[in-house]
Design a protein around this motif. Structure first.
Motif, mmCIF file in Angstrom:
data_model
loop_
_atom_site.group_PDB
_atom_site.id
_atom_site.type_symbol
_atom_site.label_atom_id
_atom_site.label_comp_id
_atom_site.label_asym_id
_atom_site.label_seq_id
_atom_site.Cartn_x
_atom_site.Cartn_y
_atom_site.Cartn_z
ATOM 1 N N GLN A 1 28.729 -69.507 6.950
ATOM 2 C CA GLN A 1 29.755 -69.060 7.882
ATOM 3 C C GLN A 1 29.719 -67.543 8.041
ATOM 4 N N THR A 2 29.434 -66.859 6.932
ATOM 5 C CA THR A 2 29.399 -65.393 6.943
ATOM 6 C C THR A 2 28.208 -64.863 7.732
ATOM 7 N N SER A 3 27.130 -65.641 7.806
ATOM 8 C CA SER A 3 25.890 -65.156 8.418
ATOM 9 C C SER A 3 26.079 -64.715 9.863
ATOM 10 N N ILE A 4 26.874 -65.454 10.624
ATOM 11 C CA ILE A 4 27.088 -65.091 12.030
ATOM 12 C C ILE A 4 27.764 -63.726 12.125
ATOM 13 N N ASN A 5 28.851 -63.566 11.377
ATOM 14 C CA ASN A 5 29.566 -62.288 11.397
ATOM 15 C C ASN A 5 28.676 -61.170 10.877
ATOM 16 N N SER A 6 27.846 -61.477 9.882
ATOM 17 C CA SER A 6 26.980 -60.452 9.290
ATOM 18 C C SER A 6 25.958 -59.923 10.292
ATOM 19 N N ILE B 1 21.265 -68.176 6.423
ATOM 20 C CA ILE B 1 21.426 -67.283 5.276
ATOM 21 C C ILE B 1 20.172 -66.426 5.099
ATOM 22 N N TYR B 2 18.992 -67.031 5.283
ATOM 23 C CA TYR B 2 17.733 -66.265 5.206
ATOM 24 C C TYR B 2 17.687 -65.196 6.296
ATOM 25 N N ILE B 3 18.134 -65.586 7.502
ATOM 26 C CA ILE B 3 18.150 -64.625 8.609
ATOM 27 C C ILE B 3 19.062 -63.458 8.280
ATOM 28 N N MET B 4 20.245 -63.760 7.737
ATOM 29 C CA MET B 4 21.206 -62.722 7.363
ATOM 30 C C MET B 4 20.608 -61.774 6.326
ATOM 31 N N ILE B 5 20.005 -62.321 5.285
ATOM 32 C CA ILE B 5 19.432 -61.490 4.225
ATOM 33 C C ILE B 5 18.306 -60.610 4.764
ATOM 34 N N ALA B 6 17.446 -61.194 5.594
ATOM 35 C CA ALA B 6 16.330 -60.427 6.164
ATOM 36 C C ALA B 6 16.829 -59.262 7.005
ATOM 37 N N GLY C 1 29.294 -41.316 10.539
ATOM 38 C CA GLY C 1 28.556 -40.502 9.588
ATOM 39 C C GLY C 1 28.591 -40.960 8.145
ATOM 40 N N VAL C 2 29.488 -41.881 7.796
ATOM 41 C CA VAL C 2 29.623 -42.331 6.407
ATOM 42 C C VAL C 2 29.665 -43.852 6.374
ATOM 43 N N GLY C 3 28.787 -44.450 5.556
ATOM 44 C CA GLY C 3 28.777 -45.896 5.434
ATOM 45 C C GLY C 3 27.405 -46.410 5.046
ATOM 46 N N THR C 4 27.346 -47.668 4.624
ATOM 47 C CA THR C 4 26.086 -48.270 4.204
ATOM 48 C C THR C 4 26.002 -49.712 4.678
ATOM 49 N N ILE C 5 24.788 -50.204 4.787
ATOM 50 C CA ILE C 5 24.568 -51.607 5.120
ATOM 51 C C ILE C 5 25.008 -52.497 3.962
ATOM 52 N N ALA C 6 24.797 -52.046 2.742
ATOM 53 C CA ALA C 6 25.224 -52.818 1.575
ATOM 54 C C ALA C 6 26.739 -53.006 1.592
ATOM 55 N N GLY C 7 27.457 -51.966 1.990
ATOM 56 C CA GLY C 7 28.907 -52.064 2.095
ATOM 57 C C GLY C 7 29.322 -53.080 3.142
ATOM 58 N N THR C 8 28.610 -53.087 4.265
ATOM 59 C CA THR C 8 28.902 -54.053 5.320
ATOM 60 C C THR C 8 28.656 -55.476 4.839
ATOM 61 N N ALA C 9 27.588 -55.673 4.071
ATOM 62 C CA ALA C 9 27.299 -56.999 3.507
ATOM 63 C C ALA C 9 28.466 -57.465 2.642
ATOM 64 N N LEU C 10 28.976 -56.563 1.825
ATOM 65 C CA LEU C 10 30.119 -56.890 0.969
ATOM 66 C C LEU C 10 31.355 -57.187 1.811
ATOM 67 N N GLY C 11 31.578 -56.370 2.837
ATOM 68 C CA GLY C 11 32.735 -56.580 3.707
ATOM 69 C C GLY C 11 32.680 -57.913 4.422
ATOM 70 N N ALA C 12 31.486 -58.295 4.884
ATOM 71 C CA ALA C 12 31.330 -59.583 5.574
ATOM 72 C C ALA C 12 31.605 -60.739 4.627
ATOM 73 N N ILE C 13 31.147 -60.610 3.383
ATOM 74 C CA ILE C 13 31.394 -61.664 2.392
ATOM 75 C C ILE C 13 32.888 -61.768 2.089
ATOM 76 N N ILE C 14 33.565 -60.624 2.014
ATOM 77 C CA ILE C 14 35.015 -60.639 1.772
ATOM 78 C C ILE C 14 35.736 -61.393 2.882
ATOM 79 N N ILE C 15 35.368 -61.118 4.128
ATOM 80 C CA ILE C 15 35.981 -61.818 5.261
ATOM 81 C C ILE C 15 35.706 -63.319 5.171
ATOM 82 N N GLY C 16 34.458 -63.680 4.841
ATOM 83 C CA GLY C 16 34.096 -65.088 4.733
ATOM 84 C C GLY C 16 34.809 -65.794 3.597
ATOM 85 N N VAL C 17 34.877 -65.139 2.445
ATOM 86 C CA VAL C 17 35.553 -65.716 1.283
ATOM 87 C C VAL C 17 37.044 -65.883 1.554
ATOM 88 N N LEU C 18 37.630 -64.896 2.186
ATOM 89 C CA LEU C 18 39.060 -64.957 2.491
ATOM 90 C C LEU C 18 39.374 -66.148 3.396
#
Length: 308
Positions: free
Chosen positions: A40-45, A162-167, A257-274
Protein backbone atom coordinates in the motif's frame (compact mmCIF):
# COMPACT_ATOMS: atom_id res chain seq x y z
CA UNK A 1 24.61 5.89 17.43
CA UNK A 2 22.02 6.26 20.19
CA UNK A 3 22.15 10.04 19.84
CA UNK A 4 21.50 9.72 16.09
CA UNK A 5 18.48 7.50 16.74
CA UNK A 6 17.19 9.88 19.41
CA UNK A 7 17.42 12.81 17.01
CA UNK A 8 15.36 10.86 14.46
CA UNK A 9 12.02 11.46 16.15
CA UNK A 10 9.87 10.09 13.29
CA UNK A 11 11.68 6.75 13.60
CA UNK A 12 11.14 6.69 17.36
CA UNK A 13 7.47 7.55 16.86
CA UNK A 14 7.07 4.75 14.29
CA UNK A 15 8.66 2.16 16.60
CA UNK A 16 6.61 3.19 19.65
CA UNK A 17 3.38 3.36 17.64
CA UNK A 18 4.03 -0.07 16.09
CA UNK A 19 4.65 -1.62 19.52
CA UNK A 20 1.41 -0.17 20.89
CA UNK A 21 -0.67 -1.33 17.92
CA UNK A 22 0.90 -4.82 18.02
CA UNK A 23 -0.36 -5.20 21.59
CA UNK A 24 -3.83 -4.00 20.62
CA UNK A 25 -3.96 -6.26 17.54
CA UNK A 26 -1.44 -9.13 17.19
CA UNK A 27 -2.15 -9.37 13.44
CA UNK A 28 -0.34 -6.07 12.93
CA UNK A 29 3.15 -7.63 13.00
CA UNK A 30 2.26 -10.66 10.88
CA UNK A 31 4.30 -11.13 7.72
CA UNK A 32 1.23 -10.87 5.50
CA UNK A 33 0.15 -7.61 7.08
CA UNK A 34 3.64 -6.09 6.88
CA UNK A 35 3.82 -6.95 3.18
CA UNK A 36 0.34 -5.48 2.73
CA UNK A 37 1.45 -2.24 4.40
CA UNK A 38 4.53 -2.01 2.18
CA UNK A 39 2.49 -2.70 -0.96
CA UNK A 40 0.00 0.00 0.00
CA UNK A 41 2.89 2.33 0.83
CA UNK A 42 4.59 1.73 -2.54
CA UNK A 43 2.15 3.91 -4.49
CA UNK A 44 2.56 6.86 -2.14
CA UNK A 45 6.32 6.29 -2.05
CA UNK A 46 6.73 6.48 -5.83
CA UNK A 47 4.91 9.83 -5.87
CA UNK A 48 6.67 11.05 -2.71
CA UNK A 49 10.11 10.53 -4.25
CA UNK A 50 9.25 13.01 -7.00
CA UNK A 51 7.61 15.30 -4.46
CA UNK A 52 10.81 15.26 -2.39
CA UNK A 53 12.82 16.60 -5.32
CA UNK A 54 10.24 19.33 -5.94
CA UNK A 55 10.04 20.41 -2.29
CA UNK A 56 13.84 20.41 -1.98
CA UNK A 57 13.88 23.14 -4.64
CA UNK A 58 11.41 25.15 -2.55
CA UNK A 59 8.40 24.24 -4.71
CA UNK A 60 5.25 22.15 -4.38
CA UNK A 61 3.24 19.97 -6.77
CA UNK A 62 -0.49 19.55 -6.18
CA UNK A 63 -1.13 17.98 -9.58
CA UNK A 64 0.44 14.55 -8.94
CA UNK A 65 -2.89 12.82 -8.19
CA UNK A 66 -4.51 14.20 -11.33
CA UNK A 67 -1.50 13.22 -13.46
CA UNK A 68 -1.77 9.72 -12.01
CA UNK A 69 -5.45 9.50 -12.94
CA UNK A 70 -5.17 10.85 -16.49
CA UNK A 71 -2.06 8.92 -17.51
CA UNK A 72 -3.46 5.75 -15.97
CA UNK A 73 -6.67 6.18 -17.96
CA UNK A 74 -4.77 6.98 -21.15
CA UNK A 75 -2.51 3.96 -20.75
CA UNK A 76 -5.50 1.69 -20.08
CA UNK A 77 -7.25 3.05 -23.17
CA UNK A 78 -4.19 2.34 -25.33
CA UNK A 79 -4.00 -1.25 -24.12
CA UNK A 80 -7.76 -1.70 -24.57
CA UNK A 81 -7.32 -0.58 -28.19
CA UNK A 82 -4.62 -3.14 -28.92
CA UNK A 83 -1.43 -1.17 -28.28
CA UNK A 84 1.47 -3.21 -26.90
CA UNK A 85 1.32 -2.92 -23.05
CA UNK A 86 5.02 -2.05 -22.74
CA UNK A 87 4.68 0.73 -25.30
CA UNK A 88 1.49 1.94 -23.59
CA UNK A 89 3.31 2.15 -20.25
CA UNK A 90 6.21 4.09 -21.79
CA UNK A 91 3.79 6.51 -23.48
CA UNK A 92 1.88 7.05 -20.23
CA UNK A 93 5.10 7.81 -18.31
CA UNK A 94 6.34 10.18 -21.03
CA UNK A 95 3.02 12.03 -21.00
CA UNK A 96 3.25 12.34 -17.22
CA UNK A 97 6.74 13.77 -17.59
CA UNK A 98 5.48 16.28 -20.16
CA UNK A 99 2.75 17.44 -17.81
CA UNK A 100 5.40 17.92 -15.14
CA UNK A 101 7.62 19.85 -17.56
CA UNK A 102 4.64 22.05 -18.41
CA UNK A 103 4.34 22.88 -14.71
CA UNK A 104 8.07 23.51 -14.51
CA UNK A 105 8.11 25.87 -17.49
CA UNK A 106 5.36 28.02 -16.01
CA UNK A 107 7.08 28.07 -12.63
CA UNK A 108 10.69 28.51 -13.78
CA UNK A 109 10.38 30.69 -16.88
CA UNK A 110 7.03 32.45 -16.44
CA UNK A 111 7.90 32.97 -12.73
CA UNK A 112 4.46 31.88 -11.49
CA UNK A 113 3.92 30.51 -7.98
CA UNK A 114 4.22 26.69 -7.79
CA UNK A 115 1.12 26.45 -5.61
CA UNK A 116 -1.05 28.32 -8.11
CA UNK A 117 0.34 26.60 -11.21
CA UNK A 118 -0.04 23.08 -9.87
CA UNK A 119 -3.45 23.87 -8.35
CA UNK A 120 -4.65 24.93 -11.80
CA UNK A 121 -3.06 21.86 -13.40
CA UNK A 122 -4.60 19.61 -10.77
CA UNK A 123 -8.09 20.93 -11.52
CA UNK A 124 -7.57 20.97 -15.28
CA UNK A 125 -6.25 17.40 -15.50
CA UNK A 126 -8.88 16.06 -13.11
CA UNK A 127 -11.56 17.50 -15.37
CA UNK A 128 -9.77 16.14 -18.44
CA UNK A 129 -9.75 12.68 -16.86
CA UNK A 130 -13.50 12.78 -16.30
CA UNK A 131 -14.04 13.93 -19.89
CA UNK A 132 -11.68 11.29 -21.30
CA UNK A 133 -13.27 8.44 -19.34
CA UNK A 134 -16.81 9.86 -19.46
CA UNK A 135 -16.79 9.29 -15.71
CA UNK A 136 -16.57 5.49 -16.17
CA UNK A 137 -13.79 2.98 -15.43
CA UNK A 138 -11.70 1.73 -18.36
CA UNK A 139 -11.13 -2.04 -17.93
CA UNK A 140 -7.84 -3.64 -18.97
CA UNK A 141 -8.63 -7.19 -20.07
CA UNK A 142 -5.65 -7.97 -22.33
CA UNK A 143 -2.74 -6.36 -20.51
CA UNK A 144 -0.61 -9.50 -20.59
CA UNK A 145 1.57 -10.87 -17.80
CA UNK A 146 3.99 -7.94 -17.85
CA UNK A 147 1.32 -5.32 -17.24
CA UNK A 148 -0.66 -7.43 -14.77
CA UNK A 149 2.42 -8.18 -12.66
CA UNK A 150 3.49 -4.54 -12.28
CA UNK A 151 0.74 -3.91 -9.76
CA UNK A 152 -0.50 -7.36 -8.80
CA UNK A 153 2.40 -9.76 -9.29
CA UNK A 154 4.77 -11.41 -6.82
CA UNK A 155 8.44 -12.36 -6.89
CA UNK A 156 9.61 -14.74 -4.14
CA UNK A 157 6.25 -14.12 -2.41
CA UNK A 158 6.91 -10.38 -2.22
CA UNK A 159 4.66 -7.98 -4.19
CA UNK A 160 6.45 -6.49 -7.20
CA UNK A 161 5.42 -2.89 -6.31
CA UNK A 162 7.65 -3.22 -3.24
CA UNK A 163 10.66 -3.97 -5.48
CA UNK A 164 9.78 -0.97 -7.63
CA UNK A 165 9.56 1.24 -4.54
CA UNK A 166 12.92 0.06 -3.19
CA UNK A 167 14.64 0.50 -6.56
CA UNK A 168 13.34 4.05 -6.89
CA UNK A 169 14.40 4.95 -3.35
CA UNK A 170 17.92 3.70 -4.13
CA UNK A 171 17.94 5.66 -7.40
CA UNK A 172 16.67 8.80 -5.66
CA UNK A 173 19.31 8.47 -2.94
CA UNK A 174 22.04 8.05 -5.53
CA UNK A 175 20.87 11.05 -7.55
CA UNK A 176 20.75 13.38 -4.56
CA UNK A 177 24.06 12.29 -3.10
CA UNK A 178 26.32 11.36 -6.00
CA UNK A 179 25.59 13.37 -9.12
CA UNK A 180 25.57 17.02 -10.14
CA UNK A 181 21.80 17.12 -10.65
CA UNK A 182 21.23 16.25 -7.00
CA UNK A 183 23.68 18.85 -5.72
CA UNK A 184 21.97 21.50 -7.82
CA UNK A 185 18.58 20.54 -6.37
CA UNK A 186 19.85 21.21 -2.84
CA UNK A 187 21.60 24.40 -3.96
CA UNK A 188 18.46 25.79 -5.64
CA UNK A 189 16.40 25.14 -2.53
CA UNK A 190 19.06 26.61 -0.25
CA UNK A 191 19.61 29.83 -2.20
CA UNK A 192 18.36 29.96 -5.77
CA UNK A 193 19.75 33.43 -6.51
CA UNK A 194 23.25 32.53 -5.35
CA UNK A 195 23.09 29.28 -7.34
CA UNK A 196 22.09 31.22 -10.45
CA UNK A 197 24.94 33.70 -9.96
CA UNK A 198 27.39 30.81 -9.73
CA UNK A 199 26.52 29.88 -13.32
CA UNK A 200 23.86 27.19 -12.85
CA UNK A 201 20.82 27.30 -15.13
CA UNK A 202 18.36 27.05 -12.25
CA UNK A 203 15.29 27.34 -14.48
CA UNK A 204 16.33 24.30 -16.50
CA UNK A 205 16.97 22.14 -13.46
CA UNK A 206 13.74 23.19 -11.74
CA UNK A 207 11.82 22.30 -14.90
CA UNK A 208 13.51 18.90 -15.01
CA UNK A 209 12.60 18.27 -11.38
CA UNK A 210 8.90 18.84 -12.10
CA UNK A 211 9.26 16.60 -15.15
CA UNK A 212 10.65 13.78 -13.01
CA UNK A 213 7.82 14.27 -10.51
CA UNK A 214 5.25 14.04 -13.30
CA UNK A 215 6.84 10.89 -14.74
CA UNK A 216 6.89 9.18 -11.34
CA UNK A 217 3.23 10.12 -10.81
CA UNK A 218 2.43 8.46 -14.15
CA UNK A 219 4.35 5.35 -13.09
CA UNK A 220 2.27 5.26 -9.92
CA UNK A 221 -0.81 5.51 -12.16
CA UNK A 222 0.38 2.47 -14.13
CA UNK A 223 0.86 0.49 -10.90
CA UNK A 224 -2.61 1.42 -9.62
CA UNK A 225 -4.26 0.59 -12.95
CA UNK A 226 -2.43 -2.75 -13.11
CA UNK A 227 -3.43 -3.71 -9.59
CA UNK A 228 -7.10 -2.81 -10.04
CA UNK A 229 -7.33 -4.18 -13.57
CA UNK A 230 -8.96 -0.94 -14.69
CA UNK A 231 -8.40 2.82 -14.75
CA UNK A 232 -10.71 4.65 -12.36
CA UNK A 233 -11.70 8.24 -13.19
CA UNK A 234 -11.35 9.21 -9.52
CA UNK A 235 -7.97 7.51 -9.04
CA UNK A 236 -5.33 9.50 -7.21
CA UNK A 237 -7.78 11.74 -5.38
CA UNK A 238 -6.00 13.09 -2.31
CA UNK A 239 -2.71 11.38 -3.17
CA UNK A 240 -0.93 14.72 -3.35
CA UNK A 241 -1.66 15.28 0.34
CA UNK A 242 -0.32 11.86 1.35
CA UNK A 243 2.84 12.46 -0.69
CA UNK A 244 3.43 15.87 0.86
CA UNK A 245 2.74 14.41 4.31
CA UNK A 246 5.33 11.64 3.73
CA UNK A 247 7.94 14.19 2.67
CA UNK A 248 7.27 16.51 5.61
CA UNK A 249 7.15 13.66 8.15
CA UNK A 250 10.51 12.54 6.77
CA UNK A 251 12.08 15.83 7.76
CA UNK A 252 12.21 17.67 4.43
CA UNK A 253 11.78 21.42 4.89
CA UNK A 254 8.96 23.04 2.95
CA UNK A 255 11.29 26.02 2.54
CA UNK A 256 13.61 23.85 0.45
CA UNK A 257 17.25 22.85 0.63
CA UNK A 258 16.96 20.41 3.56
CA UNK A 259 15.80 16.80 3.41
CA UNK A 260 16.67 13.25 2.38
CA UNK A 261 15.19 10.40 0.39
CA UNK A 262 15.71 8.12 3.38
CA UNK A 263 13.56 10.47 5.44
CA UNK A 264 10.84 10.35 2.81
CA UNK A 265 10.94 6.54 2.86
CA UNK A 266 10.39 6.65 6.62
CA UNK A 267 7.61 9.21 6.27
CA UNK A 268 5.81 7.10 3.66
CA UNK A 269 6.02 4.04 5.91
CA UNK A 270 4.61 6.07 8.82
CA UNK A 271 1.63 7.12 6.69
CA UNK A 272 1.11 3.51 5.57
CA UNK A 273 1.42 2.06 9.06
CA UNK A 274 -0.94 4.66 10.48
CA UNK A 275 -3.63 3.91 7.91
CA UNK A 276 -3.25 0.16 8.34
CA UNK A 277 -3.35 0.38 12.13
CA UNK A 278 -6.52 2.47 12.07
CA UNK A 279 -8.15 -0.13 9.81
CA UNK A 280 -7.11 -3.01 12.07
CA UNK A 281 -8.46 -1.14 15.09
CA UNK A 282 -11.77 -0.62 13.25
CA UNK A 283 -11.53 3.16 13.38
CA UNK A 284 -14.20 4.71 11.17
CA UNK A 285 -12.94 6.17 7.89
CA UNK A 286 -14.68 9.39 8.93
CA UNK A 287 -12.12 9.80 11.72
CA UNK A 288 -9.05 8.44 9.94
CA UNK A 289 -8.31 11.61 7.98
CA UNK A 290 -8.66 13.66 11.16
CA UNK A 291 -6.22 11.37 12.98
CA UNK A 292 -3.71 11.54 10.11
CA UNK A 293 -3.95 15.33 10.01
CA UNK A 294 -3.31 15.61 13.75
CA UNK A 295 -0.32 13.25 13.60
CA UNK A 296 1.22 15.25 10.76
CA UNK A 297 0.61 18.54 12.56
CA UNK A 298 2.20 17.24 15.77
CA UNK A 299 5.20 15.88 13.84
CA UNK A 300 5.76 19.22 12.08
CA UNK A 301 5.47 21.15 15.36
CA UNK A 302 7.97 18.82 17.07
CA UNK A 303 10.39 19.10 14.16
CA UNK A 304 10.09 22.91 14.11
CA UNK A 305 10.73 23.09 17.85
CA UNK A 306 13.73 20.77 17.55
CA UNK A 307 15.18 22.89 14.74
CA UNK A 308 14.99 25.97 16.90
Amino acid sequence: MLKKIYNNKPLIGLIVFSIIVSFLNPRFLSVNNILNVLRQTSINSVIAIGMTLVILTGGIDLSVGSILALTGAFGASLIANGVNPVLAIVIAIVIGGLFGIFNGLLISYAKLQPFIVTLVTMTLLRGATLVFTDGKPIPVRDGGDFFDNIGGGYFFDIPIPIYIMIALFIAGYYILNNIKFGRYIYAIGGNEEATKLSGVNTSKYKTLVYGVCGALSALAGVIVTSRLGSAQPTAGSGYELDAIAAVVLGGTSLAGGVGTIAGTALGAIIIGVLGNALNLLNVSSYYQMMVKALVILIAVLIDKKSSK
